[in-house]
Design an enzyme around this catalytic site. Structure first.
Site, PDB file in Angstrom:
ATOM      1  CD  GLN A  98     132.312  36.250  53.514  1.00 13.01           C
ATOM      2  OE1 GLN A  98     132.738  35.108  53.414  1.00 13.01           O
ATOM      3  NE2 GLN A  98     132.508  37.164  52.593  1.00 13.01           N
ATOM      4  CB  CYS A 104     135.976  34.891  52.106  1.00  9.17           C
ATOM      5  SG  CYS A 104     136.950  35.211  50.635  1.00  9.17           S
ATOM      6  CG  HIS A 178     135.604  31.119  49.547  1.00  9.09           C
ATOM      7  ND1 HIS A 178     134.998  32.251  50.041  1.00  9.09           N
ATOM      8  CD2 HIS A 178     135.270  30.116  50.405  1.00  9.09           C
ATOM      9  CE1 HIS A 178     134.313  31.942  51.141  1.00  9.09           C
ATOM     10  NE2 HIS A 178     134.476  30.658  51.386  1.00  9.09           N
ATOM     11  CG  ASP A 194     133.615  28.513  53.773  1.00  8.72           C
ATOM     12  OD1 ASP A 194     133.312  29.728  53.795  1.00  8.72           O
ATOM     13  OD2 ASP A 194     133.637  27.850  52.721  1.00  8.72           O
TER      14      ASP A 194
END
Length: 249
Positions: A98, A104, A178, A194
């Protein structure tokens, strides 16, 4: 969505609402088949609530507040790991770093729909199909640039971010939430994906009968995450979960 690792001044998106209808509209706009949709998971443990969810659960998105407990664990676990540098069709999972602030939620959605069984439900020739095919041969830095520069992705996200039940915050807002995705790969491994980490995280092997919401899937994935926060003492347990599964439309 408190993307502390993404420098201020970089491109920022309006944060995506944790809303299955909004998420379903977005992934279908990008090019996911209508055979799948997002569903609220109101309980991870209550059988009467779990049994109404259509299975198999293809992916889970955990939404949680960024806490000191989580940040400490993240730093400690990542410290011993090399920066992921995978690419190509032999990868077990496609991972996106990211580099867009407050994106996110979008990264979590992409991880969920470009891996595992969901990948087979991408409509050929769609924006999502073109994005995935362009991303597969690239290293993580180039993949991140691909997402950063994608006009179709930015347009679809902007459209989705204006929907939902709440007023959309400003793109530069500091939102202390998140998204993390859990998916089951074609090889049967459970992966935590992630974009803020050093790479994809293999959390263990699932049986043929297990999906990401099964007892084993939760034990290795979302429940392990939540227990870690609880056992650390003082860790917040505010969280929500949505599931990608068969469509009920």
């Amino acid at each position: 969505m408190a993307d502390v690792d993404v420098p201020v001044g970089k491109k920022a998106f309006v944060p995506l609402e944790n809303n299955p209808e909004v998420m379903t509209n977005l992934v279908r706009e990008l090019g996911l088949s209508e055979s799948l949709q997002w569903h609220d998971v109101f309980s991870l443990t209550e059988p009467s609530l779990l049994e109404f969810l259509p299975r198999p659960a293809v992916a889970l998105l955990l939404v949680f507040p960024i806490t000191e407990t989580y940040e400490k664990f993240r730093r400690e676990e990542d410290e011993s790991k090399e920066q992921y540098d995978g690419s190509g069709p032999q990868e077990e999972v496609v991972w996106f770093r990211q580099t867009i602030r407050n994106a996110c939620g979008l990264i979590g959605l992409l991880h969920s729909i470009t891996n595992g069984p969901a990948r087979d439900q991408i409509i050929p020739g769609s924006d999502l199909d073109k994005l995935l095919q362009a991303a597969i041969p690239l290293k993580p830095t180039e993949r991140a640039d691909l997402l950063y520069e994608s006009k179709s992705l930015e347009g679809a996200h902007q459209k989705a971010a204006q929907k939902g039940d709440s007023t959309a915050p400003d793109a530069e807002a500091n939102i202390e939430l998140h998204f993390v995705a859990f998916i089951k790969s074609q090889n049967g491994d459970l992966w935590e994906l992630d974009g803020r980490r050093k790479g994809p995280l293999n959390r263990g092997k699932l049986g043929p009968e297990d999906d990401v919401l099964s007892e084993k899937g939760q034990e290795l994935g979302v429940q392990a995450f939540l227990k870690r926060e609880e056992q650390a003492g003082g860790g917040e347990l505010r969280f929500s979960v949505v599931m990608l599964g068969p469509s009920m439309d």
